[in-house]
Design a protein around this motif. Structure first.
Motif, PDB file in Angstrom:
ATOM      1  N   ASP A 192       0.845  -1.194   0.000  1.00 17.86           N
ATOM      2  CA  ASP A 192       0.000   0.000   0.000  1.00 17.86           C
ATOM      3  C   ASP A 192       0.882   1.245   0.000  1.00 17.86           C
ATOM      4  N   ASN A 193       0.264   2.360  -0.317  1.00 22.96           N
ATOM      5  CA  ASN A 193       0.998   3.626  -0.420  1.00 22.96           C
ATOM      6  C   ASN A 193       1.739   3.958   0.866  1.00 22.96           C
ATOM      7  N   ALA A 194       1.116   3.716   2.019  1.00 24.95           N
ATOM      8  CA  ALA A 194       1.730   4.051   3.304  1.00 24.95           C
ATOM      9  C   ALA A 194       3.003   3.238   3.536  1.00 24.95           C
ATOM     10  N   SER A 195       3.014   1.977   3.132  1.00 28.54           N
ATOM     11  CA  SER A 195       4.215   1.149   3.305  1.00 28.54           C
ATOM     12  C   SER A 195       5.381   1.708   2.509  1.00 28.54           C
ATOM     13  N   ILE A 196       5.106   2.146   1.308  1.00 34.52           N
ATOM     14  CA  ILE A 196       6.172   2.699   0.473  1.00 34.52           C
ATOM     15  C   ILE A 196       6.640   4.038   1.040  1.00 34.52           C
ATOM     16  N   ARG A 197       5.704   4.828   1.522  1.00 35.48           N
ATOM     17  CA  ARG A 197       6.064   6.133   2.084  1.00 35.48           C
ATOM     18  C   ARG A 197       6.845   5.988   3.392  1.00 35.48           C
ATOM     19  N   ASP A 198       6.398   5.086   4.279  1.00 34.58           N
ATOM     20  CA  ASP A 198       6.950   5.003   5.630  1.00 34.58           C
ATOM     21  C   ASP A 198       8.020   3.938   5.820  1.00 34.58           C
ATOM     22  N   ASN A 199       8.081   2.951   4.923  1.00 35.74           N
ATOM     23  CA  ASN A 199       8.991   1.826   5.139  1.00 35.74           C
ATOM     24  C   ASN A 199       9.563   1.316   3.822  1.00 35.74           C
ATOM     25  N   LEU A 200      10.109   2.209   3.040  1.00 33.10           N
ATOM     26  CA  LEU A 200      10.634   1.823   1.725  1.00 33.10           C
ATOM     27  C   LEU A 200      11.757   0.799   1.845  1.00 33.10           C
ATOM     28  N   GLU A 201      12.613   0.932   2.853  1.00 37.60           N
ATOM     29  CA  GLU A 201      13.701  -0.043   3.042  1.00 37.60           C
ATOM     30  C   GLU A 201      13.140  -1.441   3.315  1.00 37.60           C
ATOM     31  N   GLY A 202      12.108  -1.533   4.152  1.00 33.97           N
ATOM     32  CA  GLY A 202      11.484  -2.819   4.440  1.00 33.97           C
ATOM     33  C   GLY A 202      10.825  -3.423   3.210  1.00 33.97           C
ATOM     34  N   VAL A 203      10.184  -2.578   2.411  1.00 28.47           N
ATOM     35  CA  VAL A 203       9.573  -3.033   1.168  1.00 28.47           C
ATOM     36  C   VAL A 203      10.656  -3.593   0.247  1.00 28.47           C
ATOM     37  N   LEU A 204      11.756  -2.864   0.104  1.00 26.09           N
ATOM     38  CA  LEU A 204      12.854  -3.317  -0.749  1.00 26.09           C
ATOM     39  C   LEU A 204      13.448  -4.628  -0.248  1.00 26.09           C
ATOM     40  N   GLU A 205      13.619  -4.772   1.049  1.00 28.17           N
ATOM     41  CA  GLU A 205      14.149  -6.023   1.602  1.00 28.17           C
ATOM     42  C   GLU A 205      13.244  -7.197   1.270  1.00 28.17           C
ATOM     43  N   GLY A 206      11.932  -6.996   1.379  1.00 30.10           N
ATOM     44  CA  GLY A 206      10.985  -8.059   1.039  1.00 30.10           C
ATOM     45  C   GLY A 206      11.056  -8.442  -0.425  1.00 30.10           C
ATOM     46  N   ILE A 207      11.158  -7.436  -1.293  1.00 33.03           N
ATOM     47  CA  ILE A 207      11.256  -7.692  -2.725  1.00 33.03           C
ATOM     48  C   ILE A 207      12.545  -8.446  -3.051  1.00 33.03           C
ATOM     49  N   LEU A 208      13.653  -7.996  -2.469  1.00 41.99           N
ATOM     50  CA  LEU A 208      14.934  -8.667  -2.727  1.00 41.99           C
ATOM     51  C   LEU A 208      14.924 -10.115  -2.254  1.00 41.99           C
ATOM     52  N   ALA A 209      14.297 -10.377  -1.111  1.00 41.09           N
ATOM     53  CA  ALA A 209      14.223 -11.751  -0.601  1.00 41.09           C
ATOM     54  C   ALA A 209      13.493 -12.654  -1.587  1.00 41.09           C
ATOM     55  N   VAL A 210      12.413 -12.173  -2.164  1.00 40.46           N
ATOM     56  CA  VAL A 210      11.659 -12.971  -3.137  1.00 40.46           C
ATOM     57  C   VAL A 210      12.465 -13.137  -4.426  1.00 40.46           C
TER      58      VAL A 210
END
Length: 126
Positions: A87-105
Motif C-alpha cells: 500500500d501507499n503508506a508502506s512505500i512512504r513510511d517503510n521503503l527499506e522494508g519493502v525493498l528487503e521483502g522484494i529482494l528476498a523474493v
C-alpha cells in the motif's frame, strides 16, 4: 486506445508512491534484476514486473478494487507469476522494508530464462 499508447500514458501518470518505488527498482538492475513498469500482460497493466523472476509488484492506493485484483492475481498465478502488493503508506513510511521483502523474493526465485549461449557439447569444458 492501443495497448502501447495506454502503457505510455500510465507511465507518465504514476502516483508519487509508484514513482518512489520505481527509483529503487531501477537500481536493482545492477544486481541483475530488470523491472518493467506499467507492462501490459494478459489484458492487464502491471505496475512493475520482473519477467525473468516472474515477479509482479503492485502498489495499491485507496481506491483499489479488491475483486478485480483477485481475478488478475489468479490469471497471472496460473502463468507462474507471483504478486506482491504494497500500500501507499508502506512505500512512504517503510521503503527499506519493502525493498528487503522484494529482494528476498527475487533471490529465492530461480531465473526463468536460460543463461546466454548453449551448454558445452559432451566432453567440452572439462
Amino acid at each position: 486506445m492501443p495497448v502501447v499508447a495506454t502503457a505510455r500514458r500510465l507511465r507518465k501518470a504514476m502516483s508519487p508512491p509508484e514513482a518512489r518505488l520505481w527509483v529503487v527498482l531501477r537500481r536493482l538492475r545492477t544486481q541483475g534484476y530488470h523491472f518493467r513498469r506499467q507492462h501490459p500482460l494478459f489484458g492487464y497493466y502491471l505496475d512493475f514486473v520482473c519477467l525473468d523472476r516472474r515477479l509482479i509488484i503492485e502498489v495499491d492506493g485507496a481506491g483499489h478494487d479488491e475483486e478485480r485484483d483477485r481475478r488478475r492475481d489468479a490469471v497471472t498465478a496460473s502463468a507462474g507469476f507471483r504478486t506482491m502488493r504494497f500500500d501507499n503508506a508502506s512505500i512512504r513510511d517503510n521503503l527499506e522494508g519493502v525493498l528487503e521483502g522484494i529482494l528476498a523474493v527475487l533471490e529465492a526465485a530461480a531465473p526463468t530464462r536460460p543463461l546466454r549461449g548453449h551448454p558445452p557439447r559432451g566432453g567440452e569444458g572439462e
